[in-house]
Write a protein that holds these residues in place. Structure first.
Motif, PDB file in Angstrom:
ATOM      1  N   VAL A 221      57.712  44.431  66.540  1.00  0.00           N
ATOM      2  CA  VAL A 221      56.880  44.835  67.675  1.00  0.00           C
ATOM      3  C   VAL A 221      57.753  45.412  68.786  1.00  0.00           C
ATOM      4  CG1 VAL A 221      55.413  43.954  69.536  1.00  0.00           C
ATOM      5  CG2 VAL A 221      54.993  43.251  67.177  1.00  0.00           C
ATOM      6  N   LEU A 222      58.902  44.797  69.031  1.00  0.00           N
ATOM      7  CA  LEU A 222      59.821  45.300  70.063  1.00  0.00           C
ATOM      8  C   LEU A 222      60.300  46.710  69.736  1.00  0.00           C
ATOM      9  CD1 LEU A 222      61.568  44.941  72.572  1.00  0.00           C
ATOM     10  CD2 LEU A 222      63.250  43.752  71.163  1.00  0.00           C
ATOM     11  N   VAL A 223      60.703  46.936  68.487  1.00  0.00           N
ATOM     12  CA  VAL A 223      61.176  48.263  68.077  1.00  0.00           C
ATOM     13  C   VAL A 223      60.072  49.298  68.237  1.00  0.00           C
ATOM     14  CG1 VAL A 223      61.861  49.626  66.063  1.00  0.00           C
ATOM     15  CG2 VAL A 223      62.982  47.441  66.528  1.00  0.00           C
ATOM     16  N   GLU A 224      58.868  48.981  67.759  1.00  0.00           N
ATOM     17  CA  GLU A 224      57.759  49.929  67.855  1.00  0.00           C
ATOM     18  C   GLU A 224      57.400  50.203  69.313  1.00  0.00           C
ATOM     19  OE1 GLU A 224      54.698  52.448  66.200  1.00  0.00           O
ATOM     20  OE2 GLU A 224      56.669  51.724  65.609  1.00  0.00           O
ATOM     21  N   ALA A 225      57.444  49.173  70.160  1.00  0.00           N
ATOM     22  CA  ALA A 225      57.130  49.363  71.577  1.00  0.00           C
ATOM     23  C   ALA A 225      58.130  50.308  72.233  1.00  0.00           C
ATOM     24  CB  ALA A 225      57.132  48.019  72.294  1.00  0.00           C
ATOM     25  N   LEU A 226      59.402  50.147  71.918  1.00  0.00           N
ATOM     26  CA  LEU A 226      60.423  51.011  72.507  1.00  0.00           C
ATOM     27  C   LEU A 226      60.242  52.461  72.059  1.00  0.00           C
ATOM     28  CD1 LEU A 226      63.493  48.645  72.102  1.00  0.00           C
ATOM     29  CD2 LEU A 226      62.477  49.370  74.264  1.00  0.00           C
ATOM     30  N   LEU A 227      59.917  52.651  70.787  1.00  0.00           N
ATOM     31  CA  LEU A 227      59.748  54.013  70.284  1.00  0.00           C
ATOM     32  C   LEU A 227      58.480  54.665  70.826  1.00  0.00           C
ATOM     33  CD1 LEU A 227      60.915  53.462  66.591  1.00  0.00           C
ATOM     34  CD2 LEU A 227      62.150  54.657  68.402  1.00  0.00           C
ATOM     35  N   LEU A 228      57.378  53.893  70.904  1.00  0.00           N
ATOM     36  CA  LEU A 228      56.145  54.437  71.468  1.00  0.00           C
ATOM     37  C   LEU A 228      56.253  54.625  72.971  1.00  0.00           C
ATOM     38  CD1 LEU A 228      53.378  52.455  69.541  1.00  0.00           C
ATOM     39  CD2 LEU A 228      53.986  54.855  69.269  1.00  0.00           C
ATOM     40  N   GLY A 229      57.118  53.823  73.613  1.00  0.00           N
ATOM     41  CA  GLY A 229      57.288  53.905  75.056  1.00  0.00           C
ATOM     42  C   GLY A 229      57.849  55.225  75.527  1.00  0.00           C
ATOM     43  N   ARG A 230      58.374  56.030  74.605  1.00  0.00           N
ATOM     44  CA  ARG A 230      58.861  57.361  74.966  1.00  0.00           C
ATOM     45  C   ARG A 230      57.737  58.213  75.535  1.00  0.00           C
ATOM     46  NH1 ARG A 230      59.745  60.191  70.657  1.00  0.00           N
ATOM     47  NH2 ARG A 230      61.360  61.559  71.456  1.00  0.00           N
ATOM     48  N   THR A 231      56.511  57.948  75.080  1.00  0.00           N
ATOM     49  CA  THR A 231      55.382  58.786  75.492  1.00  0.00           C
ATOM     50  C   THR A 231      54.221  57.992  76.086  1.00  0.00           C
ATOM     51  OG1 THR A 231      54.513  58.679  73.222  1.00  0.00           O
ATOM     52  CG2 THR A 231      55.917  60.551  73.772  1.00  0.00           C
ATOM     53  N   SER A 232      54.299  56.659  76.053  1.00  0.00           N
ATOM     54  CA  SER A 232      53.160  55.858  76.508  1.00  0.00           C
ATOM     55  C   SER A 232      53.649  54.587  77.195  1.00  0.00           C
ATOM     56  CB  SER A 232      52.253  55.503  75.314  1.00  0.00           C
ATOM     57  OG  SER A 232      51.249  54.594  75.703  1.00  0.00           O
ATOM     58  N   THR A 233      53.541  54.541  78.513  1.00  0.00           N
ATOM     59  CA  THR A 233      53.956  53.353  79.264  1.00  0.00           C
ATOM     60  C   THR A 233      53.107  52.129  78.931  1.00  0.00           C
ATOM     61  OG1 THR A 233      54.764  54.753  81.060  1.00  0.00           O
ATOM     62  CG2 THR A 233      54.373  52.438  81.576  1.00  0.00           C
ATOM     63  N   PRO A 234      51.774  52.238  78.781  1.00  0.00           N
ATOM     64  CA  PRO A 234      50.986  51.050  78.402  1.00  0.00           C
ATOM     65  C   PRO A 234      51.409  50.455  77.066  1.00  0.00           C
ATOM     66  CG  PRO A 234      49.550  52.775  79.259  1.00  0.00           C
ATOM     67  CD  PRO A 234      50.902  53.382  79.103  1.00  0.00           C
ATOM     68  N   HIS A 235      51.716  51.313  76.083  1.00  0.00           N
ATOM     69  CA  HIS A 235      52.192  50.801  74.797  1.00  0.00           C
ATOM     70  C   HIS A 235      53.509  50.049  74.971  1.00  0.00           C
ATOM     71  CE1 HIS A 235      49.372  53.624  72.675  1.00  0.00           C
ATOM     72  NE2 HIS A 235      49.338  52.593  71.853  1.00  0.00           N
ATOM     73  N   LEU A 236      54.383  50.572  75.825  1.00  0.00           N
ATOM     74  CA  LEU A 236      55.666  49.916  76.057  1.00  0.00           C
ATOM     75  C   LEU A 236      55.464  48.549  76.692  1.00  0.00           C
ATOM     76  CD1 LEU A 236      58.777  49.961  76.184  1.00  0.00           C
ATOM     77  CD2 LEU A 236      58.573  51.115  78.395  1.00  0.00           C
ATOM     78  N   ALA A 237      54.658  48.476  77.763  1.00  0.00           N
ATOM     79  CA  ALA A 237      54.447  47.202  78.449  1.00  0.00           C
ATOM     80  C   ALA A 237      53.767  46.184  77.541  1.00  0.00           C
ATOM     81  CB  ALA A 237      53.604  47.441  79.711  1.00  0.00           C
ATOM     82  N   GLY A 238      52.727  46.620  76.835  1.00  0.00           N
ATOM     83  CA  GLY A 238      52.018  45.696  75.947  1.00  0.00           C
ATOM     84  C   GLY A 238      52.891  45.213  74.809  1.00  0.00           C
ATOM     85  N   GLY A 239      53.674  46.122  74.242  1.00  0.00           N
ATOM     86  CA  GLY A 239      54.548  45.746  73.130  1.00  0.00           C
ATOM     87  C   GLY A 239      55.642  44.781  73.561  1.00  0.00           C
ATOM     88  N   LEU A 240      56.233  45.034  74.734  1.00  0.00           N
ATOM     89  CA  LEU A 240      57.273  44.130  75.233  1.00  0.00           C
ATOM     90  C   LEU A 240      56.704  42.738  75.490  1.00  0.00           C
ATOM     91  CD1 LEU A 240      59.221  46.443  77.730  1.00  0.00           C
ATOM     92  CD2 LEU A 240      59.915  45.737  75.439  1.00  0.00           C
ATOM     93  N   ALA A 241      55.486  42.681  76.048  1.00  0.00           N
ATOM     94  CA  ALA A 241      54.858  41.385  76.316  1.00  0.00           C
ATOM     95  C   ALA A 241      54.565  40.638  75.018  1.00  0.00           C
ATOM     96  CB  ALA A 241      53.572  41.589  77.121  1.00  0.00           C
ATOM     97  N   LEU A 242      54.018  41.333  74.028  1.00  0.00           N
ATOM     98  CA  LEU A 242      53.711  40.689  72.747  1.00  0.00           C
ATOM     99  C   LEU A 242      54.979  40.220  72.051  1.00  0.00           C
ATOM    100  CD1 LEU A 242      51.760  39.862  70.534  1.00  0.00           C
ATOM    101  CD2 LEU A 242      51.821  42.227  69.663  1.00  0.00           C
ATOM    102  N   SER A 243      56.014  41.034  72.097  1.00  0.00           N
ATOM    103  CA  SER A 243      57.287  40.638  71.485  1.00  0.00           C
ATOM    104  C   SER A 243      57.849  39.392  72.146  1.00  0.00           C
ATOM    105  CB  SER A 243      58.292  41.790  71.580  1.00  0.00           C
ATOM    106  OG  SER A 243      59.539  41.411  71.035  1.00  0.00           O
TER     107      SER A 243
END
Length: 461
Positions: A221-243
């Motif tokens: 989840v952390l890896v996917e959040a970082l990669l999606l975070g390149r284009t989507s801040t909500p995906h980054l924040a949500g992914g970091l929280a879930l991780s």
């Protein structure tokens, strides 16, 4: 085991055992490392042919690394329970099947799935191979020689893998980087049952599938959040929280077990916190950088995989020759200064590349870039082989086994996260100047490792 040679062993004046089993078992370490480093130089060609961008580029490496990390956590327990030779041969079969699937992949998802399966096979290969060496070579001097051969084979795979991968990719196609694993797997399948006896523990370690799934899911989840975070801040924040939640659940679950696979209590010690930061710093400052260098070469200089693989020798050859110097320096300078010096080299190398990119011009100057690559290679050659030994030496004896397991997991997790972090920094891979942020983050991570060494490690060995 093969018949012994006539050379006397100084431990007990008995004939020294043959190193043939060690060389065969060492193929496990070679394959596991080779399928990380050799793939690096082929990644630009793979991405072009299968049609994916930076996120997919990163997942070719991270699918393998995350699966390897997760499988390592229960591979040892299964090997102890059902037999180490059986575990190694099962891993060998999985690795061969996955290598064939990688070679036949038709798109990104099929390659990522095959790479994940490869990581599972590699975990059982390495775990079984290492444990069998310890079981086959019971005499201390013979065991030392056997592990030395294993180190040589790992060093060759790490240092020459990118060059071999570049040549194979340019001459006969990237798919053959995976397909050439098959003869080695066949040799292991034929030779191990003939040369190595089965070994298992009378009281095997408990299995913890829940812990494995929690940790692997948290990292994925952390890896996917970082990669999606390149284009989507909500995906980054949500992914970091879930991780973070998954990591917290893993820590709580492990603390409740009598025999945890990874005890979070190890990290209450300053030295282990320092080692953990160093492992991440090395992974981001060098290993993850290595993944993106061929893409950088293709962008900045329009180099083929073949030329990129040869150029990477400047950063990888120190790994083959300098590790003994690291052991010598530790004996004279101590842990703190040794690792601070090593990370200073890595930081300086990345800074040199950043300065070269910011100097202007359509084509970056090659000399400072190559000097930077040499510097990061020297720094990691001094630090990387010594980190596991430092972790074991800096904790109480009853925690040595757990500390060793922690370093393996942190090394692999750091590599996976590092690839994602640097990938998140790369917003326009078609422009050389866009790599400034990538190398800048690598330099910052290296400086963090330098500070951790000075602040958290003891002065003397």
């Amino acid at each position: 085991m093969t018949p012994p040679t006539n050379k006397p062993d100084s431990d007990n004046a008995q004939p020294a055992p043959s190193m043939a089993p060690a060389l065969l078992l060492g193929m496990a370490a070679f394959l596991a490392n080779f399928d990380v480093t050799a793939v690096v130089t082929a990644l630009p060609a793979v991405a072009r042919q299968l049609g994916f961008g930076v996120a997919g580029y990163a997942w070719v490496m991270d699918a393998y690394s995350l699966a390897f990390t997760g499988a390592l956590l229960f591979a040892g327990a299964l090997a102890d329970r059902y037999g180490r030779r059986r575990a190694m041969l099962a891993g060998n079969g999985i690795f061969a099947l996955a290598s064939l699937a990688c070679g036949m992949a038709w798109d990104g998802p099929s390659l990522w799935a095959a790479r994940a399966l490869q990581g599972v096979g590699a975990a059982f290969l390495v775990t079984g191979g290492f444990a069998l060496i310890a079981a086959v070579y019971v005499q201390a001097q013979a065991r030392t020689r056997a592990f030395a051969w294993l180190g040589v084979m790992s060093g060759i795979a790490m240092s020459l893998g990118p060059t071999i991968g570049g040549l194979v990719s340019s001459w006969i196609g990237w798919r053959w980087i995976f397909l050439i694993n098959l003869p080695a797997c066949a040799l292991i399948a034929w030779g191990v049952p003939r040369l190595v006896a089965e070994a298992r523990e009378t009281v095997p370690r408990p299995l913890d599938f829940v812990g494995v799934m929690l940790l692997t899911a948290a990292l994925a989840v952390l890896v996917e959040a970082l990669l999606l975070g390149r284009t989507s801040t909500p995906h980054l924040a949500g992914g970091l929280a879930l991780s973070a939640l998954l990591l917290a659940a893993f820590a709580i679950q492990q603390r409740r077990l009598d025999k945890p696979i990874l005890d979070p209590g190890v990290f209450v010690q300053r030295a282990m916190i320092g080692i953990a930061i160093l492992l991440f710093a090395v992974s981001i400052g060098y290993w993850a950088v290595l993944v993106y260098l061929p893409l950088f070469f293709a962008t900045a200089f329009d180099w083929s995989s073949e030329v990129a693989g040869l150029a990477l020798l400047t950063a990888t050859l120190p790994m083959l020759f300098l590790p003994p110097l690291g052991g010598w320096l530790i004996g004279r300078a101590g842990w703190r200064l040794h690792f601070a010096l090593a990370l200073a080299f890595v930081a300086a190398g990345n800074v040199a590349i950043v300065i070269a990119l910011m100097s202007g011009g359509a084509v970056p100057p090659m000399i400072p870039i190559f000097c930077g690559m040499v510097a990061i290679g020297v720094g990691v050659a001094l630090a990387h082989p010594q980190l596991s030994g430092a972790a074991v030496a800096l904790v109480p004896p009853d925690q040595a086994g757990m500390a060793s397991a922690v370093t393996v997991v942190m090394r692999q997790a750091g590599f996976a996260v590092g690839i994602a972090v640097l990938g998140a920094m790369l917003h326009a891979e078609g422009s050389a100047i866009s790599y400034v942020w990538l190398f800048s983050v690598a330099a910052i991570a290296s400086v963090a490792g330098l500070v951790a060494a000075l602040a958290l490690l003891p002065a003397q060995k």
